[in-house]
Design a protein around this motif. Sequence first.
Motif, mmCIF file in Angstrom:
data_model
loop_
_atom_site.group_PDB
_atom_site.id
_atom_site.type_symbol
_atom_site.label_atom_id
_atom_site.label_comp_id
_atom_site.label_asym_id
_atom_site.label_seq_id
_atom_site.Cartn_x
_atom_site.Cartn_y
_atom_site.Cartn_z
ATOM 1 N N THR A 152 -11.700 -2.173 -12.965
ATOM 2 C CA THR A 152 -12.697 -2.471 -11.929
ATOM 3 C C THR A 152 -13.922 -3.174 -12.487
ATOM 4 O O THR A 152 -14.971 -3.200 -11.842
ATOM 5 N N VAL B 99 -12.325 -3.181 -0.925
ATOM 6 C CA VAL B 99 -12.382 -3.269 -2.388
ATOM 7 C C VAL B 99 -13.639 -2.592 -2.919
ATOM 8 O O VAL B 99 -13.597 -1.868 -3.932
ATOM 9 N N ASP C 207 -7.536 2.982 -3.586
ATOM 10 C CA ASP C 207 -7.210 1.566 -3.383
ATOM 11 C C ASP C 207 -6.073 1.378 -2.378
ATOM 12 O O ASP C 207 -6.225 0.622 -1.412
ATOM 13 N N SER D 53 -13.184 1.280 -2.494
ATOM 14 C CA SER D 53 -12.215 1.820 -3.453
ATOM 15 C C SER D 53 -12.740 1.724 -4.874
ATOM 16 O O SER D 53 -12.487 2.619 -5.702
ATOM 17 N N THR D 54 -13.494 0.674 -5.197
ATOM 18 C CA THR D 54 -14.054 0.535 -6.546
ATOM 19 C C THR D 54 -15.050 1.653 -6.834
ATOM 20 O O THR D 54 -15.048 2.245 -7.926
ATOM 21 N N SER E 205 0.831 -1.211 0.000
ATOM 22 C CA SER E 205 0.000 0.000 0.000
ATOM 23 C C SER E 205 0.860 1.254 0.000
ATOM 24 O O SER E 205 0.551 2.229 -0.705
ATOM 25 N N CYS F 211 -7.331 2.493 1.258
ATOM 26 C CA CYS F 211 -8.181 1.489 1.911
ATOM 27 C C CYS F 211 -7.354 0.287 2.357
ATOM 28 O O CYS F 211 -7.556 -0.241 3.458
ATOM 29 N N SER F 212 -6.428 -0.136 1.531
ATOM 30 C CA SER F 212 -5.584 -1.276 1.896
ATOM 31 C C SER F 212 -4.717 -0.952 3.104
ATOM 32 O O SER F 212 -4.520 -1.801 3.984
#
Length: 765
Positions: A519, A606, A622, A609-610, A507, A625-626
């Motif tokens: 995505t 996921v 992405d 973030s998507t 990340s 969030c990770s």
Amino acid sequence: MEEKYGGDVLAGPGGGGGLGPVDVPSARLTKYIVLLCFAKFLKAVGLFESYDLLKAVHIVQFIFILKLGTAFFMVLFQKPFSSGKTITKHQWIKIFKHAVAGCIISLLWFFGLTLCGPLRTLLLFEHSDIVVISLLSVLFTSSGGGPAKTRGAAFFIIAVICLLLFDNDDLMAKMAEHPEGHHDSALTHMLYTAIAFLGVADHKGGVLLLVLALCCKVGFHTASRKLSIDVGGAKRLQALSHLVSVLLLCPWVIVLSVTTESKVESWFSLIMPFATVIFFVMILDFYVDSICSVKMEVSKCARYGSFPIFISALLFGNFWTHPITDQLRAMNKAAHQESTEHVLSGGVVVSAIFFILSANILSSPSKRGQKGTLIGYSPEGTPLYNFMGDAFQHSSQSIPRFIKESLKQILEESDSRQIFYFLCLNLLFTFVELFYGVLTNSLGLISDGFHMLFDCSALVMGLFAALMSRWKATRIFSYGYGRIEILSGFINGLFLIVIAFFVFTESVARLIDPPELDTHMLTPVSVGGLIVNLIGICAFSHAHSHAHGASQGSCHSSDHSHSHHMHGHSDHGHGHSHGSAGGGMNANMRGVFLHVLADTLGSIGVIVSTVLIEQFGWFIADPLCSLFIAILIFLSVVPLIKDACQVLLLRLPPEYEKELHIALEKIQKIEGLISYRDPHFWRHSASIVAGTIHIQVTSDVLEQRIVQQVTGILKDAGVNNLTIQVEKEAYFQHMSGLSTGFHDVLAMTKQMESMKYCKDGTYIM
């Protein structure tokens, strides 16, 4: 029967023979062992030459020539028609069936050779009958031979898996393209079509084909033993069977010669290679096995024969130069001059090691009746053995029966049942995801499917730990296997920390340079994974609540209190768990819960973030969030690792520190008790808190009353597995006799006066 009555047992050179294995002194076995090893070495040479010959000769023609040469030699030297009793019509029918079965097994064997190469064929097919029979008895019967045989069967299965999954061979990938040269007849086309129908590559199909051929060979040999006795010996049966095989294959070979184009320009140049293969593979190996099986035990023949042929296979696989390959290529048509040889891979080496280990274990005789312990001798000098304990507890059972009983135990208990149901659901979603990924050629779906497959390994470990924790205690593991749940939770926690670390580092790298993401399939996959993981959260949430909330429960296992002179058992007491984290801690369920929680957070991350990427184009969402998920996973795992480490290090349970401190003060005030020393208390498992203590009492006190009072006090404090050592004045005198002063012993018993307590309630000796 073939080992005992092989060769000329019933029809020897002089018309007679022995009726069983000949007892040969150990010093005279060396020449037979050397002969057996040399024959296996030459057989490996013959198999490598066979592989070269099969590049130019059709497989049916190849088998026909081998059968023809073997039949000519054996009929010439064995004289099956002039020696022995007359063959009846019924026996000729059996010999015909024997010949047909032999041709089919040879066809499977040599077709597997063309697919896998000589090295892998030797590793898979050249196993003694006793090895395969021991393997099948472990898998499908209840008399498998004990833990050693089970290990041997596991090694054999691992070796086959290594060839299927970890064998990287460049030629194998090329063979999957099915070049036209392979389909030179309807037979080979049918065999390739059958392998393609299984959905595996050609080389993997060859591995499965050789395993099938090996099992058929063992069944074929087993069925041949009675027939060999009926017709007058194994050598006579082999001579007649090969002769019938030649007659069966002759029309087929004639049709092939007329209808197919031959790739051989000069058959005369192949006389020596074929003679070598016939003598090394068909004749010498058969006669040497017959001689050695008479002179040695069958298990010794299997052990001494498997090692040299596997080692020879590895050596030839690395150094074989294919001396007749250039000659064969010169005879081939121009379109078939390109050739690539099988290579030696790491998977093959590992597989060979496991095959050698399994052959050595499975071929060794079962050591039954040797688990007893020598306890002495009778007045007449007869040795006396004790067969109590593990001798009666460890009875071997077949793998299907073990799986059936384990599944029954899993479904009986709530924790293991919940893990099992969620594992099935997770595996179902994983395979659906993999299938849809392969169907749509989506790399993202395939990657996420393998990620979920890895997550299932944590569930399998938790399921196995929940099952093992209920195994009965043995003489060696006298406390049972309750602590396996703690160990499972600790390992699951370590896995999660490693995952969190790699997610965190990746990340950070993506924060610096956010990559563009496709995505398209992320949202449906993440939603599906979120639904599955939410079911797991609901199923395992009680493990999390029990770990962080106050708990109070009863221990249904037997509570023990042991003294120097007596054993008191109490089944009506109960232990209380006061406080917060750790009370009644089931680290295994907490580890499973945290693993599912990590997957749930990953699915949520996921999805979030998507949405941000699709709506606003924020590719940095992405990695953010990770990063957040990695930190949450790490923070949630730290308490589990801490609690598990405390249990494994035998720390005093934190929730019992205050109660135990008060209990020790009460013990000090018991009438007739001088002092106590060496108090040790630790959590053994989620339901057992164990302890030991030495108490010094006056000489006129009733020991049983003191032990009962101490047991009651400590049981109320939460200790439900207690051992008490009572020490009286006689003990002091005994210590004085061991050059320990009486006053020193008294000083030792007064050590509690120097005990200091910390602010947190813990004590220091």
